[in-house]
Motif scaffolding. Sequence first.
Motif, PDB file in Angstrom:
ATOM      1  N   PHE A 165      21.510  13.041  -8.367  1.00 14.72           N
ATOM      2  CA  PHE A 165      21.474  12.107  -7.301  1.00 14.72           C
ATOM      3  C   PHE A 165      21.537  10.502  -7.929  1.00 14.72           C
ATOM      4  CE2 PHE A 165      18.579   9.794  -4.451  1.00 14.72           C
ATOM      5  CZ  PHE A 165      19.546   9.662  -3.404  1.00 14.72           C
ATOM      6  N   ARG A 166      21.973   9.812  -7.362  1.00 18.44           N
ATOM      7  CA  ARG A 166      21.559   8.301  -7.444  1.00 18.44           C
ATOM      8  C   ARG A 166      21.289   7.390  -6.244  1.00 18.44           C
ATOM      9  NH1 ARG A 166      24.105   6.451 -12.839  1.00 18.44           N
ATOM     10  NH2 ARG A 166      25.224   8.509 -13.680  1.00 18.44           N
ATOM     11  N   GLY A 167      20.262   6.787  -6.302  1.00 19.18           N
ATOM     12  CA  GLY A 167      19.790   5.914  -5.057  1.00 19.18           C
ATOM     13  C   GLY A 167      20.451   4.425  -5.281  1.00 19.18           C
ATOM     14  N   TYR A 168      19.739   3.542  -4.996  1.00 16.04           N
ATOM     15  CA  TYR A 168      20.253   2.094  -5.362  1.00 16.04           C
ATOM     16  C   TYR A 168      20.842   1.973  -6.416  1.00 16.04           C
ATOM     17  CZ  TYR A 168      17.658   0.659  -1.078  1.00 16.04           C
ATOM     18  OH  TYR A 168      17.305   0.485   0.117  1.00 16.04           O
TER      19      TYR A 168
ATOM     20  N   TYR B  76      28.160   4.859  -5.413  1.00 15.24           N
ATOM     21  CA  TYR B  76      28.189   5.574  -6.433  1.00 15.24           C
ATOM     22  C   TYR B  76      29.644   6.240  -6.581  1.00 15.24           C
ATOM     23  CZ  TYR B  76      27.463   8.721 -10.244  1.00 15.24           C
ATOM     24  OH  TYR B  76      27.496   9.618 -11.475  1.00 15.24           O
TER      25      TYR B  76
END
Lengths: 403, 403
Positions: B69-72, B290
């Motif tokens: 998972f990647r946020g900002y 992303y």
Amino acid sequence: MLNINKNFKKLPGAYLFSTVARLAEEYQKAHPERELIKMSIGDVTRPIAPSVVRAMETAAHEMGTAEGFRGYGPEQGYEFLRSAIIKNDYISRGIELDTSEVFVSDGAKSDCGNIGDIFGIDNIVAVCDPVYPVYVDTNAMAGRAGDYKEGRWSRLVYMPCTAETGFLPELPKTSVDIIYLCFPNNPTGAAATRVQLKKWVDYAKDCGAVILYDSAYEAFITDPDIPHSIYEIDGAKECAIEFRSFSKTAGFTGMRCAYTIVPHELKCDGAELNALWNRRQCTKFNGVPYVIQRAAEAVYSPDGQRETRAAIEYYLENAKIIRTALSAAGLSVCGGENAPYIWAKAPKNMGSWDFFNEILNKTGVVTTPGAGFGPSGEGYIRLTAFSTREHTQKAMELLGNIL
Amino acid sequence: MLNINKNFKKLPGAYLFSTVARLAEEYQKAHPERELIKMSIGDVTRPIAPSVVRAMETAAHEMGTAEGFRGYGPEQGYEFLRSAIIKNDYISRGIELDTSEVFVSDGAKSDCGNIGDIFGIDNIVAVCDPVYPVYVDTNAMAGRAGDYKEGRWSRLVYMPCTAETGFLPELPKTSVDIIYLCFPNNPTGAAATRVQLKKWVDYAKDCGAVILYDSAYEAFITDPDIPHSIYEIDGAKECAIEFRSFSKTAGFTGMRCAYTIVPHELKCDGAELNALWNRRQCTKFNGVPYVIQRAAEAVYSPDGQRETRAAIEYYLENAKIIRTALSAAGLSVCGGENAPYIWAKAPKNMGSWDFFNEILNKTGVVTTPGAGFGPSGEGYIRLTAFSTREHTQKAMELLGNIL
């Protein structure tokens, strides 16, 4: 000979979160053996919900087929998403909207900043103090903030949100034209009730001001007295633009999808603000990726709702853990009940940055100094509930040891 | 009392492409039995390349996992994409860039519009005539264009691109500060050689102007004398910002990914424009999804390159079919050799809109009237090579019958 927008030169050096990031990095370099726990930036940590991932995979596959491929979409967003937004976020609360009043975008940050394009430069802008820095900086860039001196912009009207006001703003004493409100609030975590919000709607209608209402954190509301949308208040369609985001609601910070509501009833100088914003978006924006819009649509499916609610509950439990721990340690706290933010008063009249540094240096926990959000934030720090459970518990244990 | 940005009131009613779409729709309603063939809007039709779809699916899956998972992300784009851009689009042509000079965005349209934020309002802007409407309208909104009278903005400097000038602009005769150049050109399809482009770089450096260089169509260049980047010209880093897009290069119109290069050498009033643009983007933008950045990265993989090149060749073959057919029918044509656009002169001194209507009503083929791109576009129409082969051939057959 080219000249630059001189307002950029007036902006104070570094953006708050960059400074915090740099200090955290320096600490980590100096103490490579210690763990850094970030309770500072408002970024989520739970993965994207399974049904949302599936929708995105399906859409990605479609894009690779002759029949399923989609080129330019509508600048305002696909009908399927705009309808889902209206049905789930508005009709469910008794609010009627037309799809032409919904503008899907890549982020509430973009919209909160870009909305300034449609307003004159000489409008007087009111902001809460403390405040999300984007409202201030974008107006400063546009030339609406005046000059920056001793932590204040000369043309902005600051509305202090302090312990005395219950961390909510009071009506401005001087005339203003554009009012930024964010409930549940970033950074204080305070939220306005229906009665409190009605006061703002009446005020704005009375003096011909527009309210720019940021409800990015509405999913965290647990109290039934607190409205999720400003349009739950009668007359708000004539005076308010509402910004919403999937970032915190469905963990979309890395997915980039939000939306802005500009009702047709909202007029100024004989023009519908809806038409102006539509012209702005059609000219400077080309819509959100198709796969992302399908992902956002899936948030509203029964599985999507169940899965994303579980993540919100998880963060709300974190918030409770933080509130409880800080209160037990004797700090005064606001927020964390209807919001993912906890606003805590430093002990012994300590300054924000001193408290921030003490916590960082003694525990490796990164917070955000309240003073970075505005003059009235001095003496406070902000913590966020978006960390993992493990990190949240660990951070509170460490803080408990030093407070 | 709120007031709006008065410049919006000066904008002429409808956006060119909306008017064209409306007329096409009216025709279709009147003739439901006939097929409408759109050779008008610059939207691609080939599906996304398989390797790009795979990268997107993988990234979507990652977003659903705790580890992936990647946020900002960074507002400027992920390092992996910025490095791939530099390696493939610049180092391969002998141009060195630092990753901090590459800003990934959701579209060249957004960047071409938003870049105005960093410049003063009193700069004099020069645009080609005919021109991509976004350059003009965004400057009009900002207040740099003056007033609109009889098809012209009072403060803009128009650089006519006519048969006499080989459809390329000539150096302005009066002083200008901001120069928009787009090569290969939209709408004329003309492209500048190295020698011709050097003239512009020397001019801009000489008078302290900035060139806003839109090279969204560089992938269509077939002639080795035509530069793909303005930075192939010595000194360009001191005077030019370059806009690039994956929209036409890799069929990303519905995927939304582009990038803008702002070299550190480019300075004004003692400030690096790079720093100003970075501040603008960090304040009003939160990066590209992303999954989309992973998709864009995959365009540069060996499979991605092979697959996307095949689509470009397909469109170039369409362009050749259009050029050949229109020339055979006796029309003068420009473009279509290093560009996806074909600019054709109406026969018998017919006006743009008359020719557009005649074609639409007799054949159901939708073109774009040249006059919509500026006063010097009068008497021309634009056709695009982005349709399917089948539609392109059919349209040329129909046009052949009536010309």
